[in-house]
Design a protein around this motif. Structure first.
Motif, PDB file in Angstrom:
ATOM      1  N   GLY A   1       0.775  -1.223   0.000  1.00  0.00           N
ATOM      2  CA  GLY A   1       0.000   0.000   0.000  1.00  0.00           C
ATOM      3  C   GLY A   1       0.810   1.279   0.000  1.00  0.00           C
ATOM      4  O   GLY A   1       0.253   2.364   0.186  1.00  0.00           O
ATOM      5  N   SER A   2       2.106   1.189  -0.225  1.00  0.00           N
ATOM      6  CA  SER A   2       2.928   2.387  -0.178  1.00  0.00           C
ATOM      7  C   SER A   2       4.191   2.197  -1.017  1.00  0.00           C
ATOM      8  O   SER A   2       4.393   1.145  -1.644  1.00  0.00           O
ATOM      9  N   ILE A   3       5.034   3.226  -1.033  1.00  0.00           N
ATOM     10  CA  ILE A   3       6.325   3.166  -1.713  1.00  0.00           C
ATOM     11  C   ILE A   3       7.366   3.787  -0.797  1.00  0.00           C
ATOM     12  O   ILE A   3       7.042   4.401   0.219  1.00  0.00           O
ATOM     13  N   GLY A   4       8.643   3.638  -1.164  1.00  0.00           N
ATOM     14  CA  GLY A   4       9.709   4.167  -0.341  1.00  0.00           C
ATOM     15  C   GLY A   4       9.744   5.686  -0.318  1.00  0.00           C
ATOM     16  O   GLY A   4       9.324   6.345  -1.273  1.00  0.00           O
ATOM     17  N   ARG A   5      10.280   6.231   0.756  1.00  0.00           N
ATOM     18  CA  ARG A   5      10.427   7.680   0.853  1.00  0.00           C
ATOM     19  C   ARG A   5      11.552   8.120  -0.087  1.00  0.00           C
ATOM     20  O   ARG A   5      12.484   7.364  -0.367  1.00  0.00           O
ATOM     21  N   THR A   6      11.455   9.347  -0.560  1.00  0.00           N
ATOM     22  CA  THR A   6      12.448   9.846  -1.515  1.00  0.00           C
ATOM     23  C   THR A   6      13.034  11.190  -1.078  1.00  0.00           C
ATOM     24  O   THR A   6      13.640  11.893  -1.877  1.00  0.00           O
ATOM     25  N   ASP A   7      12.886  11.514   0.203  1.00  0.00           N
ATOM     26  CA  ASP A   7      13.386  12.791   0.703  1.00  0.00           C
ATOM     27  C   ASP A   7      14.750  12.678   1.376  1.00  0.00           C
ATOM     28  O   ASP A   7      15.261  13.641   1.944  1.00  0.00           O
ATOM     29  N   LEU A   8      15.379  11.507   1.291  1.00  0.00           N
ATOM     30  CA  LEU A   8      16.719  11.308   1.827  1.00  0.00           C
ATOM     31  C   LEU A   8      17.745  11.555   0.723  1.00  0.00           C
ATOM     32  O   LEU A   8      17.393  11.595  -0.458  1.00  0.00           O
ATOM     33  N   PRO A   9      19.031  11.750   1.069  1.00  0.00           N
ATOM     34  CA  PRO A   9      20.052  11.999   0.045  1.00  0.00           C
ATOM     35  C   PRO A   9      20.040  10.952  -1.062  1.00  0.00           C
ATOM     36  O   PRO A   9      20.039   9.746  -0.793  1.00  0.00           O
ATOM     37  N   GLY A  10      20.010  11.415  -2.302  1.00  0.00           N
ATOM     38  CA  GLY A  10      20.004  10.493  -3.439  1.00  0.00           C
ATOM     39  C   GLY A  10      18.626   9.995  -3.829  1.00  0.00           C
ATOM     40  O   GLY A  10      18.497   9.252  -4.793  1.00  0.00           O
ATOM     41  N   GLY A  11      17.594  10.409  -3.104  1.00  0.00           N
ATOM     42  CA  GLY A  11      16.238   9.975  -3.417  1.00  0.00           C
ATOM     43  C   GLY A  11      15.662  10.741  -4.598  1.00  0.00           C
ATOM     44  O   GLY A  11      15.999  11.897  -4.832  1.00  0.00           O
ATOM     45  N   ASN A  12      14.776  10.072  -5.348  1.00  0.00           N
ATOM     46  CA  ASN A  12      14.167  10.697  -6.523  1.00  0.00           C
ATOM     47  C   ASN A  12      12.812  10.045  -6.755  1.00  0.00           C
ATOM     48  O   ASN A  12      12.737   8.873  -7.144  1.00  0.00           O
ATOM     49  N   HIS A  13      11.744  10.801  -6.523  1.00  0.00           N
ATOM     50  CA  HIS A  13      10.394  10.233  -6.597  1.00  0.00           C
ATOM     51  C   HIS A  13      10.058   9.724  -7.995  1.00  0.00           C
ATOM     52  O   HIS A  13       9.552   8.604  -8.155  1.00  0.00           O
ATOM     53  N   GLU A  14      10.318  10.519  -9.005  1.00  0.00           N
ATOM     54  CA  GLU A  14       9.993  10.113 -10.374  1.00  0.00           C
ATOM     55  C   GLU A  14      10.757   8.849 -10.761  1.00  0.00           C
ATOM     56  O   GLU A  14      10.211   7.942 -11.391  1.00  0.00           O
ATOM     57  N   GLN A  15      12.016   8.786 -10.362  1.00  0.00           N
ATOM     58  CA  GLN A  15      12.828   7.614 -10.655  1.00  0.00           C
ATOM     59  C   GLN A  15      12.285   6.373  -9.955  1.00  0.00           C
ATOM     60  O   GLN A  15      12.260   5.272 -10.529  1.00  0.00           O
ATOM     61  N   LEU A  16      11.835   6.533  -8.720  1.00  0.00           N
ATOM     62  CA  LEU A  16      11.284   5.396  -7.979  1.00  0.00           C
ATOM     63  C   LEU A  16      10.020   4.868  -8.642  1.00  0.00           C
ATOM     64  O   LEU A  16       9.845   3.647  -8.793  1.00  0.00           O
TER      65      LEU A  16
END
Length: 210
Positions: A155-170
């Motif tokens: 029901g969810s996805i990983g957070r992308t607000d940490l260093p190296g995170g990228n929402h679109e890429q995820l």
């Protein structure tokens, strides 16, 4: 092949034991509580062959050195996170109250996608960045499971607000890699309960309308 989920460490990160009839196993993401993990493996006479990391955030690596030293086994991580194990600013531990986490460098680098064979175990490695730049998922076709790390949850996805995170890429990683697996595939995530590809395709609110 069978598997067992063990929530370990300060964030109760899911560590997985993936083992065969010989009681050999791969350890995926030993996040902490090294003595507890070692004791359990010894009590059940399970022999680890390697440690596989879906990524190198602190809550997935806390027991790496304890287990590696106990059985003298190699640690695998993606090349993009080669330096994260020993650097608390990269693995994120310096930003949390649990204290800095630093473990020795990896023994084996995952340099791309393809088949990973360790003893009798055969896994397909998929690069699934977005939560972190070196995030990978391990797919065991014969067992019908994928270890997705912190890319995809129930029901969810990983957070992308940490260093190296990228929402679109995820989102692209999930759609292009994980959702292309057979719908009946069981998804074993870094946190929370197991799910399935079919269930996430149908009901995950972060993936609808992509």
């Amino acid at each position: 092949m069978k598997w067992r989920q063990l929530p370990l460490g300060p964030l109760q990160t899911n560590c997985y034991l993936f083992f065969n009839e010989k009681k050999e196993c791969l350890i995926i993401d030993p996040g902490g509580d090294g003595k507890k993990l070692i004791s359990l493996l010894e009590q059940q006479h399970i022999k680890p062959l390697a440690i596989l990391l879906t990524h190198a955030h602190f809550d997935h690596i806390g027991a790496v050195d304890d287990v590696r030293k106990q059985w003298n086994i190699p640690v695998y991580v993606h090349k993009n996170e080669k330096d994260w194990l020993s650097d608390s600013s990269l693995n994120g531990s310096q930003f949390f109250m649990a204290g800095a986490v630093s473990v020795a460098e990896p023994d084996k680098l995952i340099k791309g996608e393809g088949k990973l064979e360790i003893g009798e175990f055969s896994l397909q490695v998929y690069e699934t960045p977005g939560h972190s730049p070196g995030s990978v998922s391990f797919y065991a076709q014969e067992a019908g499971i994928v270890f997705s790390g912190d890319a995809l949850f129930a029901g969810s996805i990983g957070r992308t607000d940490l260093p190296g995170g990228n929402h679109e890429q995820l989102i692209k990683s999930i759609h292009n890699k994980l959702l292309n697996l057979p719908e009946e595939t069981i998804v074993l995530s870094g946190h929370g309960p197991e799910t399935s590809i079919e269930q996430e395709m149908e009901s995950n609110p972060f993936l609808n309308g992509f």
